[in-house]
Design a protein around this motif. Structure first.
Motif, PDB file in Angstrom:
ATOM      1  N   ALA A 219       0.824  -1.217   0.000  1.00  0.00           N
ATOM      2  CA  ALA A 219       0.000   0.000   0.000  1.00  0.00           C
ATOM      3  C   ALA A 219       0.852   1.259   0.000  1.00  0.00           C
ATOM      4  O   ALA A 219       0.317   2.364  -0.217  1.00  0.00           O
ATOM      5  N   GLY A 220       2.149   1.129   0.235  1.00  0.00           N
ATOM      6  CA  GLY A 220       3.015   2.300   0.272  1.00  0.00           C
ATOM      7  C   GLY A 220       3.077   2.968   1.626  1.00  0.00           C
ATOM      8  O   GLY A 220       3.739   4.002   1.778  1.00  0.00           O
ATOM      9  N   ARG A 221       2.406   2.380   2.632  1.00  0.00           N
ATOM     10  CA  ARG A 221       2.456   2.983   3.969  1.00  0.00           C
ATOM     11  C   ARG A 221       3.845   2.838   4.590  1.00  0.00           C
ATOM     12  O   ARG A 221       4.237   3.650   5.416  1.00  0.00           O
ATOM     13  N   VAL A 222       4.562   1.764   4.193  1.00  0.00           N
ATOM     14  CA  VAL A 222       5.971   1.604   4.572  1.00  0.00           C
ATOM     15  C   VAL A 222       6.762   1.606   3.274  1.00  0.00           C
ATOM     16  O   VAL A 222       6.684   0.652   2.487  1.00  0.00           O
ATOM     17  N   SER A 223       7.485   2.669   3.023  1.00  0.00           N
ATOM     18  CA  SER A 223       8.190   2.807   1.742  1.00  0.00           C
ATOM     19  C   SER A 223       9.643   2.376   1.813  1.00  0.00           C
ATOM     20  O   SER A 223      10.301   2.245   0.784  1.00  0.00           O
ATOM     21  N   TRP A 224      10.173   2.141   3.038  1.00  0.00           N
ATOM     22  CA  TRP A 224      11.580   1.743   3.197  1.00  0.00           C
ATOM     23  C   TRP A 224      11.698   0.907   4.463  1.00  0.00           C
ATOM     24  O   TRP A 224      11.835   1.436   5.564  1.00  0.00           O
ATOM     25  N   PRO A 225      11.611  -0.440   4.370  1.00  0.00           N
ATOM     26  CA  PRO A 225      11.659  -1.302   5.555  1.00  0.00           C
ATOM     27  C   PRO A 225      12.959  -1.127   6.344  1.00  0.00           C
ATOM     28  O   PRO A 225      13.956  -0.616   5.826  1.00  0.00           O
ATOM     29  N   LYS A 226      12.936  -1.573   7.587  1.00  0.00           N
ATOM     30  CA  LYS A 226      14.123  -1.502   8.426  1.00  0.00           C
ATOM     31  C   LYS A 226      15.257  -2.325   7.829  1.00  0.00           C
ATOM     32  O   LYS A 226      15.031  -3.231   7.030  1.00  0.00           O
ATOM     33  N   SER A 227      16.477  -2.029   8.283  1.00  0.00           N
ATOM     34  CA  SER A 227      17.672  -2.571   7.638  1.00  0.00           C
ATOM     35  C   SER A 227      17.680  -4.097   7.579  1.00  0.00           C
ATOM     36  O   SER A 227      17.869  -4.685   6.514  1.00  0.00           O
ATOM     37  N   ALA A 228      17.474  -4.770   8.716  1.00  0.00           N
ATOM     38  CA  ALA A 228      17.540  -6.241   8.730  1.00  0.00           C
ATOM     39  C   ALA A 228      16.435  -6.836   7.869  1.00  0.00           C
ATOM     40  O   ALA A 228      16.651  -7.801   7.122  1.00  0.00           O
ATOM     41  N   THR A 229      15.237  -6.248   7.962  1.00  0.00           N
ATOM     42  CA  THR A 229      14.113  -6.726   7.148  1.00  0.00           C
ATOM     43  C   THR A 229      14.405  -6.528   5.671  1.00  0.00           C
ATOM     44  O   THR A 229      14.131  -7.402   4.839  1.00  0.00           O
ATOM     45  N   ARG A 230      14.980  -5.387   5.340  1.00  0.00           N
ATOM     46  CA  ARG A 230      15.288  -5.085   3.936  1.00  0.00           C
ATOM     47  C   ARG A 230      16.318  -6.066   3.385  1.00  0.00           C
ATOM     48  O   ARG A 230      16.185  -6.579   2.265  1.00  0.00           O
ATOM     49  N   THR A 231      17.348  -6.330   4.183  1.00  0.00           N
ATOM     50  CA  THR A 231      18.381  -7.286   3.742  1.00  0.00           C
ATOM     51  C   THR A 231      17.784  -8.675   3.549  1.00  0.00           C
ATOM     52  O   THR A 231      18.104  -9.376   2.581  1.00  0.00           O
ATOM     53  N   ALA A 232      16.907  -9.076   4.467  1.00  0.00           N
ATOM     54  CA  ALA A 232      16.271 -10.390   4.351  1.00  0.00           C
ATOM     55  C   ALA A 232      15.370 -10.457   3.123  1.00  0.00           C
ATOM     56  O   ALA A 232      15.345 -11.466   2.409  1.00  0.00           O
ATOM     57  N   LEU A 233      14.621  -9.376   2.864  1.00  0.00           N
ATOM     58  CA  LEU A 233      13.752  -9.339   1.673  1.00  0.00           C
ATOM     59  C   LEU A 233      14.581  -9.447   0.406  1.00  0.00           C
ATOM     60  O   LEU A 233      14.206 -10.154  -0.546  1.00  0.00           O
ATOM     61  N   GLU A 234      15.726  -8.773   0.382  1.00  0.00           N
ATOM     62  CA  GLU A 234      16.603  -8.851  -0.794  1.00  0.00           C
ATOM     63  C   GLU A 234      17.143 -10.265  -0.977  1.00  0.00           C
ATOM     64  O   GLU A 234      17.303 -10.741  -2.107  1.00  0.00           O
ATOM     65  N   ALA A 235      17.415 -10.958   0.134  1.00  0.00           N
ATOM     66  CA  ALA A 235      17.890 -12.346   0.043  1.00  0.00           C
ATOM     67  C   ALA A 235      16.809 -13.262  -0.512  1.00  0.00           C
ATOM     68  O   ALA A 235      17.076 -14.157  -1.310  1.00  0.00           O
ATOM     69  N   VAL A 236      15.560 -13.036  -0.104  1.00  0.00           N
ATOM     70  CA  VAL A 236      14.448 -13.862  -0.570  1.00  0.00           C
ATOM     71  C   VAL A 236      14.186 -13.641  -2.059  1.00  0.00           C
ATOM     72  O   VAL A 236      13.982 -14.581  -2.822  1.00  0.00           O
ATOM     73  N   THR A 237      14.193 -12.371  -2.479  1.00  0.00           N
ATOM     74  CA  THR A 237      13.809 -12.047  -3.854  1.00  0.00           C
ATOM     75  C   THR A 237      14.967 -12.086  -4.831  1.00  0.00           C
ATOM     76  O   THR A 237      14.762 -12.225  -6.031  1.00  0.00           O
ATOM     77  N   GLY A 238      16.204 -11.930  -4.310  1.00  0.00           N
ATOM     78  CA  GLY A 238      17.350 -11.824  -5.204  1.00  0.00           C
ATOM     79  C   GLY A 238      17.470 -10.460  -5.842  1.00  0.00           C
ATOM     80  O   GLY A 238      18.228 -10.285  -6.802  1.00  0.00           O
ATOM     81  N   LEU A 239      16.726  -9.468  -5.334  1.00  0.00           N
ATOM     82  CA  LEU A 239      16.742  -8.119  -5.902  1.00  0.00           C
ATOM     83  C   LEU A 239      16.973  -7.091  -4.810  1.00  0.00           C
ATOM     84  O   LEU A 239      16.534  -7.271  -3.673  1.00  0.00           O
ATOM     85  N   PRO A 240      17.631  -5.960  -5.148  1.00  0.00           N
ATOM     86  CA  PRO A 240      17.738  -4.870  -4.183  1.00  0.00           C
ATOM     87  C   PRO A 240      16.362  -4.271  -3.896  1.00  0.00           C
ATOM     88  O   PRO A 240      15.444  -4.346  -4.731  1.00  0.00           O
ATOM     89  N   ALA A 241      16.236  -3.635  -2.726  1.00  0.00           N
ATOM     90  CA  ALA A 241      14.946  -3.069  -2.335  1.00  0.00           C
ATOM     91  C   ALA A 241      14.444  -2.036  -3.335  1.00  0.00           C
ATOM     92  O   ALA A 241      13.241  -1.956  -3.621  1.00  0.00           O
ATOM     93  N   VAL A 242      15.366  -1.228  -3.887  1.00  0.00           N
ATOM     94  CA  VAL A 242      14.917  -0.202  -4.834  1.00  0.00           C
ATOM     95  C   VAL A 242      14.343  -0.816  -6.109  1.00  0.00           C
ATOM     96  O   VAL A 242      13.482  -0.230  -6.762  1.00  0.00           O
TER      97      VAL A 242
END
Length: 442
Positions: free
Chosen positions: A51-74
């Protein structure tokens, strides 16, 4: 200001079959791998991202999301704090180019700065740049061990290969550094090749293979040459060209590296055994596996090797390839033995290999007529991996086809069918090959 919906993340989730809850679960597990503590996300957290309510997740969450998807957050549509959000655009039109621009922004920025007009002198490219690239390669390998075969991993690895080559023209470098840059580019391209093989995108894998081979030759680095030719053998085996597979594996085995470090010889012989299984040559399988076991026993466990050799180091890869060979031969009892050994040796983070070998174990048990144990084994495979990984999905479809052939209309078939409907919803497997398990006469 109103929140801008993250349509790029939504498109990625749709393409890869993730719900809000399943993506939250996957990121929580990745957080646990990173920090030792399970993440605290739930479906509402992911819905807030979309929904865009969180546009930049916290650092550890962001790193984990990048590991899951294989893509940078941006590249997933997130916007760093303090940066204005882009105007909404169709993700189908914007996503490929956006990925290309942002996957390795740090490397591209360094290359651009070095080559910018008006610079007093070009930046010197050194081993510190190579070391940064090696760190990114280790991240790619780690992501492959967890997820395997994902299009995001393939694209990221291919983009990193291209950006590595850009550094060749970005500044001065010694011959040693240039050779290492070519080796890094070849390594990234070989990972793109492997992800395509693992995802059963074989035509794309062939294109990656040709470029990887050329880069490896320019590097002169034997370790990456071995990896690429060994992967080529696997590719040819998967597309049904055993003669080419054996020839590619022979090239890998002929490298001096296999005499200097017997662990590489072990992997080469084990992959030959898997191809001999494809041809139905039991004697050749046993001979190749014997050579692989001898080489493993001679290998020095203290030597430092590339991260992608991890499963070979403790014998897990040898057991995995023996399992594949005996399964192809239809020797199901032998296959089951190697399946149990491989599962005992695989490290916890090797989720892709564990899922594949569990599916193979189920097929081996089914081949021996053990219907209930086979189904119990098959349902242990996590549904998210079964839904997202092409080779796992293919093996499970083969398992279902064989089960129906052996016991049509049975309670076992009904149990498996119910599982595929409820536990594997969203799983769209490719057509199964003709089963190696034959229905008993009568």
């Amino acid at each position: 200001m109103d929140a801008i919906r993250n349509t790029v993340l939504e498109a990625w989730m749709t393409e890869h079959g993730y719900s809000s809850n399943s993506l939250a679960d996957a990121v929580n597990r990745a957080v646990e791998e990173l920090t030792g503590h399970l993440g605290g996300l739930d479906g509402s957290s992911v819905r807030a991202w979309k929904a865009g309510r969180v546009s930049w997740p916290k650092s550890a969450t962001r790193t984990a999301l990048e590991a899951v998807t294989g893509l940078p957050a941006v590249a997933l549509g997130f916007v760093p704090r303090g940066r204005p959000a882009p105007a909404p655009a169709s993700p189908q039109l914007e996503e490929p180019d956006m990925k290309r621009r942002t996957l390795v922004g740090g490397i591209a920025a360094a290359a651009g700065a070095a080559a910018a007009p008006g610079t007093a002198s070009p930046r010197r490219i050194g081993m510190s740049d190579v070391n940064r690239l090696n760190k990114r390669f280790a991240e790619i390998v780690a992501s492959d061990h967890r997820h395997g075969g994902q299009l995001g991993i393939e694209r990221q690895a291919a983009a990193l290969a291209d950006e590595t080559l850009n550094l060749q023209n970005a500044g001065g470098a010694s011959q040693r550094v240039r050779s290492n840059l070519y080796a890094s580019a070849a390594a990234f391209r070989s990972s793109a090749m492997w992800a395509a093989i693992d995802g059963r995108r074989y035509d794309v894998a062939k294109a990656h293979m040709r470029e990887a081979q050329a880069l490896a030759e320019m590097s002169g680095e034997p370790t990456i040459k071995f990896r690429i030719w060994s992967h080529a053998g696997t590719l040819y085996r998967h597309v049904g060209r055993p003669a080419d597979s054996l020839a590619a594996n022979d090239v890998a085995l002929s490298l001096h590296l296999t005499r200097r470090d017997p662990l590489f010889a072990c992997l080469g012989h084990a992959r030959q055994a898997a191809t001999y299984g494809f041809t139905g040559d039991t004697v050749a399988v046993q001979r190749a596996l014997g050579c692989a076991q001898d080489a493993l026993e001679r290998a020095d466990p203290a030597l430092v090797r590339p991260a992608w050799m991890t499963a070979a180091s403790n014998g897990a890869e040898l057991e995995t390839l023996a399992l594949s060979a005996y399964l192809r031969l239809g020797e199901f009892e032998q296959a089951e033995t190697h399946a149990h050994r491989s599962l005992a040796l695989l490290l916890p983070q090797m989720q892709r290999d564990r899922a594949i070998n569990t599916a193979r174990l189920a097929i081996a048990q089914l081949g021996q007529g053990d219907l209930e144990p086979a189904i119990a084994t098959a349902v242990r495979i996590p549904s998210d991996i079964a839904a997202q990984h092409a080779r796992v999905a293919h093996l499970l479809q083969e398992f279902g086809t064989a089960l129906n052939a052996i016991a049509p209309g049975s309670a076992a078939v009904r149990t498996w069918t119910e599982h595929t409907v409820t536990g594997l919803r969203g799983h769209r497997p490719e057509p199964a090959v003709t089963s190696r398990i034959k229905r008993p006469a009568g």
